[in-house]
Design a protein around this motif. Structure first.
Motif, PDB file in Angstrom:
ATOM      1  N   GLU A  97      13.664 -51.612  -3.738  1.00 15.04           N
ATOM      2  CA  GLU A  97      12.951 -51.128  -2.561  1.00 15.04           C
ATOM      3  C   GLU A  97      13.246 -51.999  -1.345  1.00 15.04           C
ATOM      4  OE1 GLU A  97       8.410 -50.333  -0.970  1.00 15.04           O
ATOM      5  OE2 GLU A  97       8.846 -50.063  -3.104  1.00 15.04           O
ATOM      6  N   ASP A 100      16.646 -51.035  -0.088  1.00 15.04           N
ATOM      7  CA  ASP A 100      16.604 -49.745   0.610  1.00 15.04           C
ATOM      8  C   ASP A 100      15.986 -49.877   1.994  1.00 15.04           C
ATOM      9  OD1 ASP A 100      17.796 -48.246  -1.410  1.00 15.04           O
ATOM     10  OD2 ASP A 100      15.883 -47.799  -2.392  1.00 15.04           O
ATOM     11  N   ARG A 101      14.866 -50.560   2.081  1.00 12.85           N
ATOM     12  CA  ARG A 101      14.090 -50.567   3.319  1.00 12.85           C
ATOM     13  C   ARG A 101      14.609 -51.562   4.351  1.00 12.85           C
ATOM     14  NH1 ARG A 101       7.747 -50.537   2.055  1.00 12.85           N
ATOM     15  NH2 ARG A 101       7.752 -50.208   4.323  1.00 12.85           N
ATOM     16  N   ARG A 283       1.812 -51.097  -2.612  1.00 11.59           N
ATOM     17  CA  ARG A 283       2.502 -50.449  -1.496  1.00 11.59           C
ATOM     18  C   ARG A 283       2.176 -51.148  -0.184  1.00 11.59           C
ATOM     19  NH1 ARG A 283       1.450 -45.990  -4.890  1.00 11.59           N
ATOM     20  NH2 ARG A 283      -0.483 -45.361  -3.855  1.00 11.59           N
ATOM     21  N   ARG A 286       4.092 -54.502  -0.137  1.00 11.25           N
ATOM     22  CA  ARG A 286       5.517 -54.358   0.154  1.00 11.25           C
ATOM     23  C   ARG A 286       5.743 -54.070   1.635  1.00 11.25           C
ATOM     24  NH1 ARG A 286       8.081 -51.461  -5.240  1.00 11.25           N
ATOM     25  NH2 ARG A 286       7.040 -52.838  -6.743  1.00 11.25           N
ATOM     26  N   GLN A 287       4.837 -53.335   2.237  1.00 14.58           N
ATOM     27  CA  GLN A 287       4.941 -53.118   3.678  1.00 14.58           C
ATOM     28  C   GLN A 287       4.780 -54.444   4.426  1.00 14.58           C
ATOM     29  OE1 GLN A 287       5.967 -50.667   5.498  1.00 14.58           O
ATOM     30  NE2 GLN A 287       5.604 -51.866   7.358  1.00 14.58           N
ATOM     31  N   VAL A 290       8.106 -56.269   4.222  1.00 16.81           N
ATOM     32  CA  VAL A 290       9.086 -55.668   5.131  1.00 16.81           C
ATOM     33  C   VAL A 290       8.776 -56.077   6.571  1.00 16.81           C
ATOM     34  CG1 VAL A 290       9.929 -53.490   6.079  1.00 16.81           C
ATOM     35  CG2 VAL A 290       9.652 -53.756   3.602  1.00 16.81           C
TER      36      VAL A 290
END
Length: 321
Positions: A97, A100-101, A283, A286-287, A290
């Motif tokens: 992830e 990807d992000r 979730r 993970r934000q 990022v």
């Protein structure tokens, strides 16, 4: 309020993985059983969508996920597992992830683990990986990310690099790191009762097998006692039901006192390494990662909190989805 799924996860952990940490004998049995089924291979779905190459350092595999579109930044990801268990699909899904992000290149060393190997073999290998990265990438574009034991390794590796006058990484992302193995903090014993996963007895056995006879209060094992001033800007993700959290709060306070910019994401009711588990809180976590790494502005849902008993600043994500 913690999600329903997080309660299910806690229940399952207490009746499964907690057993491994309940005694030295159980830890040894779990390690022996794990060796029969463990694989370090990335899941097929990850291989299908990402450019993943493999090479070796000191005879151990290193996976390289290629960066996207000329991106210069690279993450060195050090997986957790109490120094005795192999990388898992949970780690790979988080790594995938992030690839990807963020689009960053990600280097994943499958470092030697205990009891077959020890501290010296582990850091000999990951130190070699970092030196190779420095030959290809400026240190200002390198990030160390690690969970649990891997979070410990990220901090220790930076301190060891500083001792050798090597260029240091630009940022740390530490997910439920283990930063003090000395048991000097009495709050850890209370926290253990509330932790559905980790236990002191089995954890100490893992440290014994890993530490090569180095004292647990030595900074090579417990980096909270090292020179924290050499550390880069750091994001820590911790939860209230993790026995490592009391020591992480002390680490954050000491690092800030040493001049390190430390940001904490705290989730009430969350267990050890919860950002690796598929649930709403993960979730949000993970934000946060990022945002921290890409310099995005944090969501307005985040708020600053204070915990009077420690004086530590917290960033706590709201429960709304």
């Amino acid at each position: 309020m913690p999600s329903f799924k997080s309660h299910v996860v806690s229940f399952v952990l207490r009746h499964s993985r907690k057993q491994a940490f309940s005694s030295p004998e159980n830890m040894q049995r779990w390690i022996a059983a794990a060796r029969k089924t463990e694989t370090h291979q990335p899941p097929a779905a990850l291989r299908a969508r990402l450019d993943i190459q493999t090479h070796t350092v000191d005879g151990f595999p290193v996976y390289e996920i290629a960066a996207k579109g000329g991106e210069q930044k690279r993450i060195l990801y050090l997986h957790g597992g109490a120094y005795v268990f192999e990388i898992t699909a949970y780690h790979w899904h988080l790594i995938g992830e992030m690839a990807d992000r963020l689009g960053y290149g990600i280097t994943v060393p499958i470092y030697p683990i205990a009891p077959e190997h020890n501290f010296h073999a582990m850091f000999g290998m990951v130190g070699g990986v970092y030196r190779q990265m420095l030959e290809e990438t400026d240190a200002e574009n390198i990030i160390f990310m690690g969970d649990s034991a891997g979070g410990n390794m990220a901090v220790v590796l930076t301190m060891m690099a500083a001792e050798e006058a090597l260029p240091l990484p630009s940022r740390h992302v530490l997910i439920s790191p283990g930063l003090d193995m000395s048991l000097a903090n009495p709050e850890v014993f209370e926290a253990e009762r509330n932790d559905p996963w980790l236990g002191i007895s089995g954890g100490l056995e893992a440290i014994r097998m890993y530490s090569a006879g180095i004292d647990r209060s030595d900074w090579h094992i417990s980096p909270v006692y090292g020179d924290l001033s050499v550390l880069p800007k750091t994001l820590m993700l911790i939860g209230s039901r993790d026995l490592l959290t009391p020591d992480n709060l002390i680490f954050a306070e000491k690092a800030r006192a040493a001049g390190v910019d430390v940001e904490i994401v705290y989730e009430e009711g969350m267990v050890h390494v919860w950002p690796l588990i598929d649930m709403p809180e993960a979730r949000r976590a993970r934000q946060s990662i990022v945002a921290f790494l890409s310099q995005e502005t944090r969501s307005s849902a985040a708020r600053e909190d204070a915990r009077p008993s420690t004086g530590t600043d917290w960033t706590t994500a709201e429960a709304a989805e």
